[in-house]
Design an enzyme around this catalytic site. Structure first.
Site: not given
Length: 794
Positions: A92, A124, A169, A304, A540, A576, A665, A674
């Site tokens: 902008c 920004s 980056d 990206r 783990s 579900r 389910r 693993q």
């Protein structure tokens, strides 16, 4: 513990009631931005603030109208797994003018927005800071022109700004990782792994160009993660005569029967005179000088794209929640800040300090002060570069360190894997072998853990033997869960026969127990009086003394990918609920972090006790959810979270209680967690932690060397575990960690990730108290000293 109504005192201290928060994404997009947006919206609503989307970045703020919209909880449903940014991003020019900022201020005042959460790069965030500094002047100008009342000037007198860095980056100083970096590395490594198979078939050289106009992070870490032959980055140009050096190295690798060469070039790569080094230039050089079949692949915007990695989702979710806390706690005297993670700790840093250091990097590069540029990038970047230099090129024997000790032979160091296989183990072994050889040691590989050790399955392993190991999953050395206690005499014999002077063990809880047993056996066997070090590697993530273990990130990505597919299936069928069982033994790390990354409604873990009342509350929560537009549910359960409330029991309970509202389910993920190729994080973590472990071994060998070529180490600090604690890599005697371990359940007594439990519940719309004492405190951007680099941030 069942979810309680939100803590009243908590709300008194942190109520956002009446406050309005605007969230925007600006600059280039990055995977994970949507996870950050989702977290800001849901945390904002949780603390009773109004939250607004500002579409199309600063352009939307300047244009106003339908570009600034109040949002609800459901507005951010189903965006966690989506790449890019659903609220759009645009450059902008108008916002760079005072007139544009005046329009933006008017549009925010119309909606009472005085808290801005900006997700973008340094440009920004710099723009946001200028806007904040001008805010009171802009309001007075609006009042003088009659556009707003004098009351509004008094009411909205301050603008609070909090930034989150979204940039693939990783070029923003002061932050360990920016949102999108890990996902971009996933894209690069996927391509490299695919290219390696075709390159090996044809004996080809591939030149890969990756993003990074001003920063070489992606190129450097991907080179480290795939074992590239050469890398070009802006911060560290090659020395004069690099053309010849590179060609010699490629020729040597081919002569050693290496069937492919990989060269990685950052798009902003330069030589020592600040002249560009392009991928085409590198290709032409290889073809002309060596005649190798060479191809160029420019990855471009592929980096990206795609779905965000588990790491980026968790990072962005944590930072989004932290950003809301920072906004609500901000005072007129608080500087605009960026929220970030350092290690696994949330931190807040003054925005302009970070911007200033980021600009200093570019200035140092322009002035050809490249060593300074590397230091300004931070400890992690410098460690990556030093590790790459150690591993990428074998020095001639004449240049290897010669011991100034009066011993006739070099030290013999053995490496073995213990416990279940974990992705990244092979990267750790490769790193250990190559750093060991560079340090002047003879490296030995032990096949099949302590069991193989007892049988004499030991062989010397060379530099070339571990080529191409970084991308291989599982354990190429072979690994067993067997502990050494019943083989002590045989292992001692093998240590004596092979004259093993030091031991490096890569593995999980069994590896930790094994080192405890070997340490205790020193009284009986002098052969075990040598330096020993353990590097944690287990899906783990249950090893005491380390916040992270090699392999856990890969498993987490497997769980997250599976949950994404399951959620997609559930949204197609509606109403579900899926119950997913994860691995981890008694450690709930995978279930909890998988739940956070996948946007689960609940995650049952052993560490946080639950009863039938909590199960009932979760069913009721899902029943209410089915009345909204989000008609699906996801529940994760750690395999050993409760002896009686098994996955089958929970499935049957949910099925019964949800009759007529939702169906159920279940899915047991099992050993797929693993397997697979290691993630970039696991390759990088395994490589760096292993290199550091071998350097420690070298130091201990010199300290414990006795006459006649003998090593004698009998102190507690000569048997250590190298672990990531908060922000640093630390060597800790295994005996000292006994108090921190629950040996019955094979988990650490205290686990850092349990503090993130409420965060997952908040983002799933449970009313629960959130401990703000662990939120980040405002710190200054540290310029690290050489001593700090030694402590070893990863």
């Amino acid at each position: 513990m069942a979810d309680q109504p939100a803590d009243k005192k908590f709300f008194e201290n942190l109520s956002g009631a009446g406050k309005a928060i605007g969230v925007l994404t600006s600059g280039g997009d990055a995977q994970g931005m949507n996870a950050a947006v989702r977290a800001v919206v849901r945390m904002g609503i949780y603390v009773e603030a109004k939250v607004y989307f500002i579409y199309e970045g600063y352009q939307g703020m300047v244009d106003g109208g339908d570009n600034i919209v109040e949002v609800s909880w459901e507005s951010v449903s189903s965006i966690l797994q989506v790449g890019g940014t659903v609220i759009g991003s645009a450059r902008c020019k108008e916002f760079r003018t005072r007139e544009g900022r005046l329009k933006a201020a008017f549009n925010l005042i119309q909606r009472g927005i005085t808290n801005l959460c900006v997700i973008g790069g340094d440009g920004s965030l710099t723009g946001a800071n200028l806007f904040r500094e001008e805010w009171s002047g802009l309001l007075e100008e609006l009042a003088q022109s009659g556009k707003i009342e004098e009351e509004a000037v008094k009411k909205y007198v301050y603008l609070n700004i909090v930034g989150m860095v979204g940039s693939i980056d990783n070029d923003f100083c002061g932050t360990d990782m920016t949102i999108g970096t890990d996902s971009a590395l996933h894209r690069i490594i996927e391509v490299v792994d695919a290219i390696m198979t075709t390159a090996q078939s044809h004996q080809r050289t591939f030149v890969l160009e990756v993003m990074g106009r001003h920063c070489g992070y992606l190129a450097l870490v991907s080179a480290l993660a795939c074992g590239a032959d050469w890398v070009f980055i802006p911060e560290y140009p090659p020395e004069e005569g690099w053309e010849e050096q590179m060609c010699v190295k490629l020729s040597e690798n081919r002569a050693r029967k290496k069937r492919l060469n990989i060269i990685i070039v950052a798009e902003g790569a330069i030589d020592s005179h600040n002249k560009p080094i392009t991928s085409e230039k590198v290709k032409d050089l290889v073809v002309q000088q060596l005649g190798f079949d060479t191809r160029v692949t420019i990855l471009g915007h592929v980096q990206r794209g795609g779905t965000p990695s588990a790491f980026d989702r968790i990072l962005a979710s944590r930072m989004g929640v932290e950003a809301v806390l920072a906004l609500l706690e901000a005072t007129p005297d608080t500087p605009a800040c960026v929220v970030s993670l350092s290690g696994n700790q949330a931190v807040r840093l003054p925005l302009m300090e970070c911007v200033q250091m980021t600009q200093e990097v570019q200035k140092a590069m322009d002035e050809r002060k490249f060593c300074e540029a590397v230091k300004l990038r931070g400890r992690s970047f410098e460690n990556n570069l030093n590790t790459y230099k150690l591993l990428s090129h074998r020095r001639p024997d004449a240049e290897l360190p010669k011991d100034d000790l009066s011993c006739s032979t070099n030290f013999n160091v053995a490496v073995l894997n213990v416990g279940a296989p974990a992705a990244g183990m092979n990267a750790a072994v490769r790193s250990a072998v190559r750093v060991g050889i560079t340090e002047g040691h003879n490296m030995f590989a032990v096949i099949d853990g302590f069991e193989g050790f007892a049988r004499g399955q030991i062989k010397e392993i060379s530099w070339g033997d571990v080529g191409g190991w970084t991308g291989q999953g599982g354990s190429l050395l072979g690994t067993k869960r067997t502990l050494p206690a019943k083989y002590l005499e045989k292992i001692a014999d093998q240590m004596r026969t092979n004259n093993i002077n030091a031991l490096m063990v890569i593995g999980g809880f069994e590896a930790y127990l094994g080192l405890l047993e070997l340490s205790a056996a020193r009284e009986k066997y002098d052969e075990f009086c040598v330096p020993m070090v353990m590097v944690p590697a287990t899906v783990s993530n249950n090893v005491p003394g380390s916040d992270f273990s090699i392999g856990a990130d890969t498993a987490l990505n497997t769980i997250t990918d599976t949950c994404d597919r399951i959620k997609q299936s559930a949204s197609g069928t509606k109403r579900r609920v899926f119950i997913i069982e994860t691995m981890g033994g008694y450690c709930g790390y995978l279930a909890n972090m998988g739940g956070l990354a996948a946007g689960a409604d609940a995650a049952y873990v052993f560490e946080e006790k639950f009863d039938i009342r909590e199960l009932q509350a979760n069913v009721e929560h899902l029943t209410e959810k089915m009345k909204t537009s989000i008609q699906r549910g996801l529940v994760l359960r750690n395999e050993n979270s409760n002896e009686n409330y098994t996955t089958d029991f929970i499935y049957q309970l949910y099925s019964e209680e949800g009759k007529g509202v939702f169906d159920c389910r279940k899915n047991v993920l099992g050993h797929m967690q693993q397997g697979g190729a290691p993630s970039p994080f696991d390759r990088n973590f395994g490589t760096k932690i292993s290199a550091k472990a071998v350097q420690w071994i070298s130091k201990k060998l010199k300290e414990t060397y006795r006459k006649e070529g003998k090593v004698f180490a009998n102190t507690q600090d000569s048997v250590c575990l190298l672990g990531m604690r908060r922000r640093n890599l630390l060597f800790q005697p295994v005996v000292d960690l006994k108090d921190q371990a629950d040996f019955v359940h094979r988990i650490p007594k205290e686990q850092w990730w349990l503090k993130l439990r409420p965060l997952m519940k908040i983002l799933a719309k449970y009313k629960t108290s959130y401990d703000v004492s662990d939120s980040g405190q405002l710190e200054h951007v540290a310029r690290h000293s050489p001593k700090e680099a030694e402590t070893g941030a990863i």
